[in-house]
Design an enzyme around this catalytic site. Structure first.
Site, PDB file in Angstrom:
ATOM      1  N   CYS A 110     -51.027 -13.235   5.162  1.00 42.60           N
ATOM      2  CA  CYS A 110     -50.896 -12.023   5.977  1.00 42.60           C
ATOM      3  C   CYS A 110     -50.208 -12.271   7.308  1.00 42.60           C
ATOM      4  CB  CYS A 110     -52.273 -11.430   6.218  1.00 42.60           C
ATOM      5  SG  CYS A 110     -53.257 -11.361   4.714  1.00 42.60           S
ATOM      6  N   HIS A 119     -53.969  -7.232  14.567  1.00 38.84           N
ATOM      7  CA  HIS A 119     -53.940  -7.472  13.112  1.00 38.84           C
ATOM      8  C   HIS A 119     -54.704  -6.333  12.436  1.00 38.84           C
ATOM      9  CE1 HIS A 119     -53.387  -9.584   9.443  1.00 38.84           C
ATOM     10  NE2 HIS A 119     -54.664  -9.833   9.267  1.00 38.84           N
ATOM     11  N   GLU A 177     -61.355 -10.283  16.034  1.00 39.17           N
ATOM     12  CA  GLU A 177     -60.160 -10.008  16.840  1.00 39.17           C
ATOM     13  C   GLU A 177     -60.542  -9.442  18.210  1.00 39.17           C
ATOM     14  OE1 GLU A 177     -57.123  -7.632  14.929  1.00 39.17           O
ATOM     15  OE2 GLU A 177     -55.616  -8.392  16.325  1.00 39.17           O
ATOM     16  N   LYS A 224     -52.464  -0.440  10.668  1.00 41.03           N
ATOM     17  CA  LYS A 224     -52.774  -0.499   9.244  1.00 41.03           C
ATOM     18  C   LYS A 224     -53.432   0.763   8.697  1.00 41.03           C
ATOM     19  CE  LYS A 224     -52.574  -5.484   8.552  1.00 41.03           C
ATOM     20  NZ  LYS A 224     -52.187  -6.027   9.863  1.00 41.03           N
ATOM     21  N   HIS A 255     -52.156  -2.569   4.446  1.00 39.21           N
ATOM     22  CA  HIS A 255     -51.948  -3.992   4.705  1.00 39.21           C
ATOM     23  C   HIS A 255     -50.889  -4.503   3.730  1.00 39.21           C
ATOM     24  CE1 HIS A 255     -52.223  -7.979   5.887  1.00 39.21           C
ATOM     25  NE2 HIS A 255     -53.520  -8.201   5.830  1.00 39.21           N
ATOM     26  N   PHE A 284     -55.445 -15.242   5.768  1.00 34.08           N
ATOM     27  CA  PHE A 284     -56.285 -16.082   4.926  1.00 34.08           C
ATOM     28  C   PHE A 284     -55.718 -17.502   4.987  1.00 34.08           C
ATOM     29  CE2 PHE A 284     -58.285 -13.097   1.514  1.00 34.08           C
ATOM     30  CZ  PHE A 284     -59.123 -12.580   2.486  1.00 34.08           C
TER      31      PHE A 284
END
Lengths: 85, 376
Positions: free
Chosen positions: B137, B269, B280, B300, B305, B364
């Protein structure tokens, strides 16, 4: 084999330890369970009993997975729910 | 984006009977045949089609001459999370599902994960250093950061960079369902009624160019890449880490030579999972201190995403926010989670004066990438 015994076998396999060392009151996080262990265990359980465990990583449902007994209870509930359909 | 109009809608996917997910943020009106011609489009997986069309648009907007030396020697650095998933899914279904022992001869060239960068270079005629960056990501942000370093070092004058992903396939969705992080209704970053992330797809491509070269040729300069910071958590495979995320933000600020209080906006993010929201927010507070937090929003809720494309799409959003002097809201944040301690812009877009912003990506694998962007 009882539900509890089968759950303990699955958890022992996930933890890579002897099944005899897994007890109902074992605290999973203390025993080394991480987030992916929970998801893998849910997957194994759902596969074995063909049930759906109501688990979403976005809710604070890690609490549902504190001890082995908690997992056994979730499985019993899911089996009962499946029987009720 | 400014009006928080969400691109998340009913899923349109082959073999959807294999999955329970019913929503995604798809580029449903993208017609590759129209852009590339049917014969050429058939040679490319959807991820490469999206990358090429986005790169064409970026180059056209930059005004670079199609046969000039700057474009001819340009780099092409593209972030891709996985690669040719549509091709892979269809090939495996044909083999295991339909018991067909013959694979299409273009299976491998279409699915290889470097194909998107290769097709960008082939289509635009760029001959410089070209490869795909795969960091799940964070791929798009890593790609822009690496490309910016190439330009800054003088290794290239121009770099085409960004990210692309076409991951809305039954196999991919099934895998994400198994992680138990997909949303039930929609993506609601920083909202207390969040239920997870929604997969998206698309491509965002930028033309990065040496500043003096761009000024000398009168290029329409949209913004400036001021700095890049990246870090690895070296910890959990899927859970984000406050220290790793904060480190990437600090590195980006240091690289740009910026004090934290210069930052006027953070494009988060913001996946819409509980864990990302908490980690975050804590990382932003660790870097900026609780008293002087810049406003933060996630794109998002609008874009979903798009994995390897996400950082690039969000860089485009952030550059346009700087250009328009408007910070976009967090779409679908109907019940702001005030325990997070951030200003997540839950309502309307805000007109603000600011000249510097961060765009965060946390992947990830514990891979964090942040770019600092500035007004032109």
């Amino acid at each position: 084999m009882s539900t509890a015994d089968q759950v303990m076998t699955i958890i022992a396999k996930q933890l890579k330890r002897d099944p005899s060392s897994v007890t109902l009151d074992l605290d999973l996080q203390e025993a080394g369970f991480e987030s992916l262990d929970v998801i893998e265990t849910v997957f194994e359980i759902e596969d074995q009993w063909d049930i759906d465990i109501n688990f979403n990583a976005n809710t604070a449902s890690m609490e549902q997975f504190r001890t082995v007994a908690d997992v056994v209870r979730l499985v019993d509930e899911a089996i009962a729910a499946k029987g009720a359909v | 984006m400014r009006d928080a109009r969400s691109g998340i809608g009913p899923l349109d996917c082959v073999r959807s009977e294999y999955i329970t997910t019913r929503i995604a943020a798809q580029a449903l009106d993208f017609d590759a045949d129209l852009h590339l011609g049917a014969k050429r489009a058939a040679l490319l997986d959807r991820v490469s089609q999206l990358a090429v069309v986005a790169a064409r648009e970026a180059v056209a907007q930059s005004g670079l001459s199609s046969d000039g030396p700057a474009l001819r020697s340009a780099a092409a650095i593209v972030g891709v999370g996985v690669g040719g998933l549509v091709t892979l899914d269809n090939a495996f279904y044909r083999m295991y599902g339909e018991r067909n022992r013959r694979a299409h001869p273009l299976t491998i060239p279409k699915l290889m994960c470097n194909a998107a960068a290769s097709h960008v270079s082939m289509d635009l005629g760029t001959h410089g250093i070209t490869y795909v960056i795969a960091s799940a990501c964070a791929s798009g942000t890593h790609a822009i950061g690496a490309a910016a370093q190439l330009v800054r070092s003088g290794a290239v004058t121009v770099a085409l960079t960004g990210g692309a992903e076409a991951c809305v396939t039954p196999g991919t969705l099934l895998g994400w369902e198994a992680l138990r992080v997909l949303a039930r209704d929609t993506c609601r970053p920083f909202s207390s009624d969040r239920s997870g992330l929604v997969l998206g797809e698309g491509a965002g491509m930028l033309v990065l160019e040496d500043w003096e070269h761009a000024v000398a040729r009168g290029a329409p300069i949209l913004g400036e890449v001021l700095g890049f910071g990246a870090s690895a958590d070296a910890g959990d495979l899927t859970s984000p880490d406050v220290n790793g995320a904060a480190a990437a933000m600090r590195l980006a600020l240091d690289d740009a030579g910026l004090a934290a209080d210069r930052v006027g906006y953070i494009n988060a993010h913001g996946t819409g999972t509980l864990l990302n929201d908490q980690v975050e927010s804590a990382a932003i507070q660790a870097v900026f201190g609780s008293g002087t937090l810049p406003p933060v929003s996630s794109s998002k809720g609008v874009l979903g995403h798009a994995l390897g494309a996400a950082g690039a799409l969000e860089a485009v959003v952030t550059i346009m926010a700087l250009k328009e002097q408007v910070v976009p809201p967090t779409a679908n944040c109907d019940n702001p989670d005030h325990t997070l301690g951030i200003d997540m812009i839950p309502g309307d877009a805000r007109a603000v004066q600011f000249d510097t912003a961060l765009s965060n990506s946390f992947a990830f694998g514990g891979l964090n990438a942040v770019i600092a962007l500035g007004c032109a």
